[in-house]
Design an enzyme around this catalytic site. Structure first.
Site, PDB file in Angstrom:
ATOM      1  N   GLU A  63       0.815  -1.219   0.000  1.00  0.00           N
ATOM      2  CA  GLU A  63       0.000   0.000   0.000  1.00  0.00           C
ATOM      3  C   GLU A  63       0.846   1.265   0.000  1.00  0.00           C
ATOM      4  O   GLU A  63       0.527   2.229  -0.692  1.00  0.00           O
ATOM      5  CB  GLU A  63      -0.929   0.018   1.231  1.00  0.00           C
ATOM      6  CG  GLU A  63      -1.702   1.323   1.307  1.00  0.00           C
ATOM      7  CD  GLU A  63      -2.783   1.369   2.365  1.00  0.00           C
ATOM      8  OE1 GLU A  63      -2.869   0.441   3.182  1.00  0.00           O
ATOM      9  OE2 GLU A  63      -3.542   2.350   2.359  1.00  0.00           O
ATOM     10  N   ASP A  97      -0.906  -5.170   2.900  1.00  0.00           N
ATOM     11  CA  ASP A  97      -1.309  -3.974   3.635  1.00  0.00           C
ATOM     12  C   ASP A  97      -0.543  -4.025   4.951  1.00  0.00           C
ATOM     13  O   ASP A  97      -0.811  -4.870   5.807  1.00  0.00           O
ATOM     14  CB  ASP A  97      -2.826  -3.940   3.882  1.00  0.00           C
ATOM     15  CG  ASP A  97      -3.257  -2.567   4.397  1.00  0.00           C
ATOM     16  OD1 ASP A  97      -2.398  -1.844   4.944  1.00  0.00           O
ATOM     17  OD2 ASP A  97      -4.442  -2.222   4.269  1.00  0.00           O
ATOM     18  N   ILE A 117      -0.417  -2.051   7.564  1.00  0.00           N
ATOM     19  CA  ILE A 117      -1.363  -1.883   8.680  1.00  0.00           C
ATOM     20  C   ILE A 117      -2.724  -1.597   8.066  1.00  0.00           C
ATOM     21  O   ILE A 117      -2.948  -0.534   7.473  1.00  0.00           O
ATOM     22  CB  ILE A 117      -0.967  -0.729   9.630  1.00  0.00           C
ATOM     23  CG1 ILE A 117       0.396  -1.007  10.280  1.00  0.00           C
ATOM     24  CG2 ILE A 117      -2.041  -0.557  10.713  1.00  0.00           C
ATOM     25  CD1 ILE A 117       0.848   0.053  11.273  1.00  0.00           C
ATOM     26  N   ASP A 118      -3.623  -2.547   8.180  1.00  0.00           N
ATOM     27  CA  ASP A 118      -5.013  -2.290   7.798  1.00  0.00           C
ATOM     28  C   ASP A 118      -5.735  -1.875   9.076  1.00  0.00           C
ATOM     29  O   ASP A 118      -5.662  -2.585  10.085  1.00  0.00           O
ATOM     30  CB  ASP A 118      -5.646  -3.546   7.192  1.00  0.00           C
ATOM     31  CG  ASP A 118      -7.066  -3.260   6.737  1.00  0.00           C
ATOM     32  OD1 ASP A 118      -7.293  -2.178   6.168  1.00  0.00           O
ATOM     33  OD2 ASP A 118      -7.951  -4.101   6.980  1.00  0.00           O
ATOM     34  N   THR A 143      -5.486   1.720   9.975  1.00  0.00           N
ATOM     35  CA  THR A 143      -4.538   2.718  10.476  1.00  0.00           C
ATOM     36  C   THR A 143      -5.196   3.723  11.423  1.00  0.00           C
ATOM     37  O   THR A 143      -4.562   4.196  12.370  1.00  0.00           O
ATOM     38  CB  THR A 143      -3.847   3.437   9.291  1.00  0.00           C
ATOM     39  OG1 THR A 143      -3.157   2.453   8.530  1.00  0.00           O
ATOM     40  CG2 THR A 143      -2.835   4.461   9.759  1.00  0.00           C
ATOM     41  N   ASP A 151      -6.431  -4.413   0.712  1.00  0.00           N
ATOM     42  CA  ASP A 151      -7.403  -4.504   1.810  1.00  0.00           C
ATOM     43  C   ASP A 151      -8.079  -5.876   1.842  1.00  0.00           C
ATOM     44  O   ASP A 151      -8.447  -6.361   2.908  1.00  0.00           O
ATOM     45  CB  ASP A 151      -8.520  -3.455   1.640  1.00  0.00           C
ATOM     46  CG  ASP A 151      -8.019  -2.026   1.725  1.00  0.00           C
ATOM     47  OD1 ASP A 151      -7.262  -1.726   2.653  1.00  0.00           O
ATOM     48  OD2 ASP A 151      -8.411  -1.204   0.863  1.00  0.00           O
TER      49      ASP A 151
HETATM   50  C1  IPD Z   1      -9.103   1.088   5.481  1.00  0.00           C
HETATM   51  C2  IPD Z   1      -9.799   0.144   6.428  1.00  0.00           C
HETATM   52  C3  IPD Z   1     -11.244   0.540   6.601  1.00  0.00           C
HETATM   53  C4  IPD Z   1     -11.980   0.583   5.294  1.00  0.00           C
HETATM   54  C5  IPD Z   1     -11.283   1.505   4.317  1.00  0.00           C
HETATM   55  C6  IPD Z   1      -9.817   1.091   4.157  1.00  0.00           C
HETATM   56  P1  IPD Z   1      -6.501   1.418   5.944  1.00  0.00           P
HETATM   57  O1  IPD Z   1      -7.771   0.677   5.261  1.00  0.00           O
HETATM   58  O2  IPD Z   1      -9.727  -1.176   5.947  1.00  0.00           O
HETATM   59  O3  IPD Z   1     -11.945  -0.377   7.428  1.00  0.00           O
HETATM   60  O4  IPD Z   1     -13.295   1.011   5.517  1.00  0.00           O
HETATM   61  O5  IPD Z   1     -11.947   1.413   3.087  1.00  0.00           O
HETATM   62  O6  IPD Z   1      -9.176   1.998   3.290  1.00  0.00           O
HETATM   63  O7  IPD Z   1      -6.492   2.824   5.428  1.00  0.00           O
HETATM   64  O8  IPD Z   1      -6.709   1.391   7.409  1.00  0.00           O
HETATM   65  O9  IPD Z   1      -5.337   0.620   5.492  1.00  0.00           O
HETATM   66 CA    CA Z   2      -3.209   0.347   5.344  1.00  0.00          CA
END
Ligand code: IPD
Ligand code: CA
Length: 271
Positions: A74, A92, A94-95, A97, A219
């Site tokens: 990412e 990813d 950190i999903d 963030t 994601d």
């Molecule tokens: C997000 C998270 C969030 C989702 C967003 C994503 P990130 O990823 O997964 O739950 O609703 O669409 O972009 O920015 O924390 O890596």
């Molecule tokens: Ca992320």
């Protein structure tokens, strides 16, 4: 010499090893305090030093273990080897963030391996709690060694449905309208803030289904495989494949009813 067929189980072992180290870095950095905070696509789309450090660590580890593979992450995009690669890792770092930023224990390292463009192995590790979900194509989905089968719910009106929202204000307005239309049709909605973990919760049956518009490949690559291997249908709307327009993950008994509502509400449309 013919190239050896990449083995999903072998790729999964590597993914788990690398994701565990990466999750350790994320949680250690969180304990030390959030640093390097910056914004990306909008003022609420944040990135931290940990997102970047974890991605660099994973790319370096994969380079060491599998120097001929490609990586898509990412934060830094594509890292491509000199020769075309059959295996591509999708990361990813950190999903979730925003959860990381607020110290909410719902953020994860998500790492998947594709062979010839198809996801064959994946791991999602909650860096705050250590919970770990894994799957290989055709090999089932597991949480900490326990096989997953999704929810047995068959009635949409009794279903707990997870979803998420993008970072763009116009998209959020559309997503909110969809939610208003869906609320009376389901038991309730959950917004946990990490798509990879949402997919794993659906795989586990802790929510009955999940949908979201606007996801990126990193994601949903690993979590989508976990959900599919737990027996869920993971797709877009109206026979479209998963993609930026829509990702739906639901047990077969719920999928059509949820899809019908999402189509009625034009959930894959809008900005
Ligand atoms: C997000 C998270 C969030 C989702 C967003 C994503 P990130 O990823 O997964 O739950 O609703 O669409 O972009 O920015 O924390 O890596
Ligand atoms: Ca992320």
């Amino acid at each position: 010499m013919t190239e050896q067929e990449p083995d999903p189980a072998e790729l999964m072992k590597i993914a788990v090893e690398v994701a565990r180290e990466a999750a350790r870095t994320a949680s250690e950095m969180r304990l030390a305090g959030v640093s390097g905070l910056a914004t990306k696509s909008t003022a609420t789309d944040v990135v931290t030093a940990a997102d970047r450090a974890v991605e660099r660590q994973v790319v370096a580890a994969l380079r060491e273990l599998r120097p001929d593979d490609a990586v898509l992450g990412e934060e830094y995009g594509d890292a491509v080897p000199a020769a075309p690669a059959r295996v591509r890792w999708i990361l990813d770092p950190i999903d979730g963030t925003v959860n990381y930023l607020y110290g909410l224990p719902n953020y994860a390292v998500s790492l998947a391996a594709e062979v010839d463009g198809r996801v064959v192995a994946g791991v999602v590790r909650n860096a705050a709690t250590g919970a770990e979900w894994t799957a290989t194509v055709g090999g089932g989905a597991f949480r900490d060694g326990e096989r997953l089968h999704g929810s047995a719910q068959t009635d949409l009106a009794q279903s707990l449905v997870a979803t998420g929202f993008g970072y763009d204000a116009a998209r959020r307005v559309h997503q909110a309208r969809v939610l208003v239309g869906l609320m009376p049709k389901v038991r309730d909605i959950r917004r946990f803030g990490a798509a990879a973990l949402d997919l794993c919760l659906a795989a586990e049956g802790q929510v009955d289904a999940y949908y979201e518009k606007g996801l990126n490949l990193w994601d949903h690559a690993a979590g989508g495989l976990v959900a599919a291997e737990a027996g869920l249908l993971v797709a877009g709307l109206a026979a479209a494949p998963v993609g930026p327009d829509m990702v739906v993950a639901a047990p077969p008994a719920l999928f059509s009813a949820l899809q019908e509502q999402l189509i009625r509400l034009d959930a894959a449309g809008g900005p």
